[in-house]
Motif scaffolding. Sequence first.
Motif, PDB file in Angstrom:
ATOM      1  N   GLU A  85       0.806  -1.217   0.000  1.00  0.00           N
ATOM      2  CA  GLU A  85       0.000   0.000   0.000  1.00  0.00           C
ATOM      3  C   GLU A  85       0.839   1.267   0.000  1.00  0.00           C
ATOM      4  N   ASP A  86       2.141   1.157   0.273  1.00  0.00           N
ATOM      5  CA  ASP A  86       3.000   2.335   0.287  1.00  0.00           C
ATOM      6  C   ASP A  86       3.688   2.580  -1.047  1.00  0.00           C
ATOM      7  N   ASN A  87       4.299   1.524  -1.636  1.00  0.00           N
ATOM      8  CA  ASN A  87       5.072   1.729  -2.866  1.00  0.00           C
ATOM      9  C   ASN A  87       4.489   0.996  -4.083  1.00  0.00           C
ATOM     10  N   TYR A  88       3.324   0.359  -3.937  1.00  0.00           N
ATOM     11  CA  TYR A  88       2.596  -0.319  -5.015  1.00  0.00           C
ATOM     12  C   TYR A  88       3.354  -1.501  -5.619  1.00  0.00           C
ATOM     13  N   GLU A  89       4.355  -1.998  -4.926  1.00  0.00           N
ATOM     14  CA  GLU A  89       5.091  -3.172  -5.365  1.00  0.00           C
ATOM     15  C   GLU A  89       4.221  -4.407  -5.140  1.00  0.00           C
ATOM     16  N   GLN A  90       4.246  -5.336  -6.089  1.00  0.00           N
ATOM     17  CA  GLN A  90       3.412  -6.529  -5.973  1.00  0.00           C
ATOM     18  C   GLN A  90       4.250  -7.739  -5.589  1.00  0.00           C
ATOM     19  N   ILE A  91       3.668  -8.610  -4.747  1.00  0.00           N
ATOM     20  CA  ILE A  91       4.309  -9.873  -4.395  1.00  0.00           C
ATOM     21  C   ILE A  91       3.277 -10.989  -4.473  1.00  0.00           C
ATOM     22  N   SER A  92       3.786 -12.206  -4.605  1.00  0.00           N
ATOM     23  CA  SER A  92       2.926 -13.388  -4.638  1.00  0.00           C
ATOM     24  C   SER A  92       3.338 -14.295  -3.483  1.00  0.00           C
ATOM     25  N   LEU A  93       2.340 -14.833  -2.780  1.00  0.00           N
ATOM     26  CA  LEU A  93       2.604 -15.740  -1.660  1.00  0.00           C
ATOM     27  C   LEU A  93       1.973 -17.095  -1.940  1.00  0.00           C
ATOM     28  N   PRO A  94       2.646 -18.172  -1.521  1.00  0.00           N
ATOM     29  CA  PRO A  94       2.007 -19.488  -1.639  1.00  0.00           C
ATOM     30  C   PRO A  94       0.795 -19.573  -0.719  1.00  0.00           C
ATOM     31  N   LYS A  95      -0.141 -20.439  -1.063  1.00  0.00           N
ATOM     32  CA  LYS A  95      -1.413 -20.533  -0.341  1.00  0.00           C
ATOM     33  C   LYS A  95      -1.249 -20.926   1.125  1.00  0.00           C
ATOM     34  N   ASP A  96      -0.192 -21.661   1.473  1.00  0.00           N
ATOM     35  CA  ASP A  96      -0.041 -22.111   2.854  1.00  0.00           C
ATOM     36  C   ASP A  96       0.410 -21.010   3.815  1.00  0.00           C
ATOM     37  N   LEU A  97       0.825 -19.842   3.316  1.00  0.00           N
ATOM     38  CA  LEU A  97       1.229 -18.740   4.184  1.00  0.00           C
ATOM     39  C   LEU A  97       0.044 -17.871   4.630  1.00  0.00           C
ATOM     40  N   VAL A  98      -1.123 -18.081   4.031  1.00  0.00           N
ATOM     41  CA  VAL A  98      -2.286 -17.246   4.342  1.00  0.00           C
ATOM     42  C   VAL A  98      -3.328 -18.099   5.057  1.00  0.00           C
ATOM     43  N   GLU A  99      -3.531 -17.804   6.344  1.00  0.00           N
ATOM     44  CA  GLU A  99      -4.509 -18.549   7.133  1.00  0.00           C
ATOM     45  C   GLU A  99      -5.908 -17.967   6.895  1.00  0.00           C
ATOM     46  N   ASN A 100      -6.916 -18.818   6.785  1.00  0.00           N
ATOM     47  CA  ASN A 100      -8.304 -18.423   6.523  1.00  0.00           C
ATOM     48  C   ASN A 100      -8.424 -17.597   5.249  1.00  0.00           C
ATOM     49  N   GLU A 120      15.641 -10.777   3.627  1.00  0.00           N
ATOM     50  CA  GLU A 120      14.254 -10.377   3.838  1.00  0.00           C
ATOM     51  C   GLU A 120      13.317 -11.429   3.246  1.00  0.00           C
ATOM     52  N   ARG A 121      12.354 -11.882   4.060  1.00  0.00           N
ATOM     53  CA  ARG A 121      11.358 -12.843   3.561  1.00  0.00           C
ATOM     54  C   ARG A 121      10.068 -12.684   4.344  1.00  0.00           C
ATOM     55  N   CYS A 122       8.975 -13.015   3.695  1.00  0.00           N
ATOM     56  CA  CYS A 122       7.655 -12.910   4.318  1.00  0.00           C
ATOM     57  C   CYS A 122       7.395 -14.174   5.130  1.00  0.00           C
ATOM     58  N   LEU A 123       6.988 -13.966   6.387  1.00  0.00           N
ATOM     59  CA  LEU A 123       6.694 -15.102   7.252  1.00  0.00           C
ATOM     60  C   LEU A 123       5.234 -15.498   7.193  1.00  0.00           C
ATOM     61  N   THR A 124       4.355 -14.511   7.251  1.00  0.00           N
ATOM     62  CA  THR A 124       2.934 -14.811   7.298  1.00  0.00           C
ATOM     63  C   THR A 124       2.122 -13.609   6.843  1.00  0.00           C
ATOM     64  N   CYS A 125       0.869 -13.861   6.565  1.00  0.00           N
ATOM     65  CA  CYS A 125      -0.083 -12.832   6.158  1.00  0.00           C
ATOM     66  C   CYS A 125      -1.271 -12.923   7.104  1.00  0.00           C
ATOM     67  N   GLU A 126      -1.613 -11.808   7.751  1.00  0.00           N
ATOM     68  CA  GLU A 126      -2.698 -11.811   8.725  1.00  0.00           C
ATOM     69  C   GLU A 126      -3.853 -10.949   8.248  1.00  0.00           C
ATOM     70  N   LEU A 127      -5.059 -11.511   8.286  1.00  0.00           N
ATOM     71  CA  LEU A 127      -6.263 -10.753   7.985  1.00  0.00           C
ATOM     72  C   LEU A 127      -6.631  -9.916   9.195  1.00  0.00           C
ATOM     73  N   PRO A 128      -7.435  -8.851   9.014  1.00  0.00           N
ATOM     74  CA  PRO A 128      -7.931  -8.122  10.185  1.00  0.00           C
ATOM     75  C   PRO A 128      -8.750  -9.078  11.058  1.00  0.00           C
ATOM     76  N   THR A 129      -8.949  -8.729  12.319  1.00  0.00           N
ATOM     77  CA  THR A 129      -9.688  -9.611  13.228  1.00  0.00           C
ATOM     78  C   THR A 129     -11.107  -9.841  12.744  1.00  0.00           C
ATOM     79  N   TYR A 130     -11.755  -8.808  12.205  1.00  0.00           N
ATOM     80  CA  TYR A 130     -13.110  -8.945  11.672  1.00  0.00           C
ATOM     81  C   TYR A 130     -13.148  -8.503  10.217  1.00  0.00           C
ATOM     82  N   VAL A 131     -13.825  -9.277   9.375  1.00  0.00           N
ATOM     83  CA  VAL A 131     -14.070  -8.888   7.985  1.00  0.00           C
ATOM     84  C   VAL A 131     -15.574  -8.836   7.759  1.00  0.00           C
ATOM     85  N   THR A 132     -15.995  -7.966   6.860  1.00  0.00           N
ATOM     86  CA  THR A 132     -17.407  -7.812   6.532  1.00  0.00           C
ATOM     87  C   THR A 132     -17.658  -8.474   5.178  1.00  0.00           C
ATOM     88  N   LEU A 133     -18.585  -9.441   5.156  1.00  0.00           N
ATOM     89  CA  LEU A 133     -18.873 -10.208   3.946  1.00  0.00           C
ATOM     90  C   LEU A 133     -20.381 -10.356   3.761  1.00  0.00           C
TER      91      LEU A 133
END
Length: 190
Positions: A85-100, A120-133
Motif C-alpha cells: 500500500e506504500d510503494n505499489y510493489e506486488q508480491i505473490s505468496l504461496p497458499k499455505d502462508l495465508v490462514e483463513n 528479507e522474507r515474508c513469514l505470514t499474512c494476517e487478515l484483520p480480526t473482523y471482515v465484513t462479507l
Amino acid sequence: MATTADFKNGLYLNFNGKPCSIVWFQHVKPGKGPAFVKTKLRNLENGRILENTFTAGAKIETINVEHRGYQFLYADEEGFNFMNEDNYEQISLPKDLVENADLMKEGQHVEMIFVTEPEERCLTCELPTYVTLQVTYAEPAVKGNTASTSALKEVELETGAKIMVPLFINTDDIITVNTTDRSYGQRVNG
C-alpha cells in the motif's frame, strides 16, 4: 542479544533456528532452586504454539520483524497476489502462508510480517480480526423448528467460505466474521 529479563508479550526471537514471538510468559522463583521463565511461543512460520522454559538470565537472540500493509489483488494457481500500500510493489505468496484465505476478498487490507535479517522474507499474512462479507446462500429458517435459542445454520459467503450463523441470517445479509476462529460476529445494517 537480550536476556529473559527483557521478555514481553510480542517480543520476536530466534528459538531453535525458527522465528517466534512470545505469546505469554511468567517469571517463577521457587523456594528451592534457581529462578526460571515459563513461556508460550508462536512459531511465525507455521503458527504452532510451543511451550518452553528458560533459565532466568539466559541469553536469547532477538530478530528484526516488520509489519507492512498490503492489499489483496487476486488469486491464481500459484498462490495469492498482493500489492504494497506504500510503494505499489506486488508480491505473490504461496497458499499455505495465508490462514483463513477463504475469508479474504479482492481489495481486502492485510498485514504481512517480514523478517529482515539475514535475508528479507515474508513469514505470514494476517487478515484483520473482523471482515465484513455478504451472505450469498442461506437456507430459510422455519419458525418452531428448534427448541433452542442458540440454534445455528450453515451459510455460504461471497468468498465461497462456509460458516455457522444464527437462524435469523438470510441470503444477501451483510455480516462480520471473526477471522481468528471463523465465528459469526454481527449483522451489519445497510
